[in-house]
Scaffold this motif. Structure first.
Motif, short mmCIF file in Angstrom:
data_model
loop_
_atom_site.label_atom_id
_atom_site.label_comp_id
_atom_site.label_asym_id
_atom_site.label_seq_id
_atom_site.Cartn_x
_atom_site.Cartn_y
_atom_site.Cartn_z
N UNK A 253 -51.63 5.59 150.73
CA UNK A 253 -51.77 5.54 149.27
C UNK A 253 -52.55 6.71 148.69
N UNK A 254 -53.13 7.56 149.53
CA UNK A 254 -53.87 8.70 149.01
C UNK A 254 -52.95 9.60 148.19
N UNK A 255 -53.35 9.88 146.96
CA UNK A 255 -52.55 10.75 146.10
C UNK A 255 -51.42 10.06 145.37
N UNK A 256 -51.21 8.76 145.63
CA UNK A 256 -50.15 8.04 144.92
C UNK A 256 -50.59 7.73 143.49
N UNK A 257 -49.65 7.72 142.55
CA UNK A 257 -50.01 7.41 141.17
C UNK A 257 -50.41 5.95 141.00
N UNK A 258 -51.02 5.64 139.87
CA UNK A 258 -51.43 4.26 139.58
C UNK A 258 -50.24 3.33 139.69
N UNK A 259 -50.50 2.13 140.15
CA UNK A 259 -49.45 1.13 140.31
C UNK A 259 -49.83 0.15 141.39
N UNK A 260 -49.08 -0.94 141.47
CA UNK A 260 -49.31 -1.95 142.51
C UNK A 260 -48.20 -1.82 143.55
#
Length: 269
Positions: A253-260
């Motif tokens: 999840x590092x660098x992933x945009x906001x979201x679930x």
């Protein structure tokens, strides 16, 4: 983010907390930044290594989550629903990934997490293991292939200290079966049977929960029709599988945009 992401573990004294701490320290791919426990816990202010029965580690257990999250790359959280929602808010404010392995949420908890995910990166799963997430996919496919002549029952077993039922994994499997059939699980869920219940309703998805001893986690999805049964099964014998999945999620999840996100996203399923 550093080459080795800095990880915070909440619920440090719990079974999963201890497992995660050990895994992170041995991983070579991440570093333990801090650990958090609830206010009033007897580990607060003490050295983590000593509290876990080893040599001093230089990491002091804290109940100040906001301070612990500051500068972290990820928080891994297997605690309780109320605590997890509070940690999600703090993780979003700190700009770090929040990996949620907590189960037992109600609709209000899930709605709060969804709102926070509009500005924070969250990975949430009822089960972090590769095998279980493959089982979820298989359950969806089998449910889609079979009609309501096949009753569906999700049977799960866990240790005698688990406080929620059905398990988060069982609910994941029930949701997958419902999705495969094109129905809403809330409309067909059948759990907590006791007394004179009457005949089973066609199309219902049932849940059976077993609690005993030190069972790590066992899940069966039973498709039963007249004359034949199909059983999909996953058995976990070591909760390290959940810790490994959670760490994999924190790194992914590092660098992933906001979201679930879910473990299906992490695993590319």
């Amino acid at each position: 983010m550093s080459n080795s992401p800095l990880i915070v573990v909440t619920g440090a004294s719990g079974r999963m907390g201890r497992m995660l701490i050990k895994l992170i320290n041995e991983s070579g791919t991440a570093k333990l930044k801090s650990v958090v426990e609830r206010s009033g816990h007897d580990w607060i202010g003490r050295d983590l290594g000593e509290m876990m029965g080893g040599a001093a580690s230089g990491v002091t257990v804290t109940d100040k989550a906001a301070e612990a999250f500051a500068g972290a790359d990820a928080v891994i959280d297997f605690t309780s629903p109320d605590a997890t929602v509070a940690f999600a808010e703090l993780a979003a404010e700190a700009g770090c990934v929040h990996v949620i392995g907590t189960t037992g949420f109600d609709d209000s908890h899930l709605a709060a997490i969804a709102r926070i995910a509009e500005r924070g990166t969250i990975v949430r799963a009822g089960n972090m293991s590769l095998g279980v997430n493959l089982l979820v996919q298989l359950t969806k496919k089998v449910a889609a292939a079979l009609d309501e002549d096949f009753d569906i029952e999700v049977i799960e077993a866990h240790h005698n200290r688990k406080v929620d039922a059905p398990s988060g994994t069982a609910l994941m499997l029930g949701e997958a079966a419902a999705e495969g059939r094109g129905v809403n699980l809330k409309d067909v869920r059948d759990s907590g049977r006791d007394g004179i219940t009457g005949a089973r309703k066609r199309g219902d998805i049932g849940f059976t929960a077993i609690r005993g001893g030190d069972i790590v986690g066992e899940h069966d999805v039973l498709f039963a029709a007249d004359g034949e049964r199909i059983v999909l099964r996953h058995i976990a014998t070591d909760r390290a599988v959940f810790a490994r999945g959670a760490l994999k999620a924190a790194l992914w999840a590092q660098g992933k945009p906001a979201g679930e996100y879910s473990m299906l996203d992490v695993l590319g399923l």
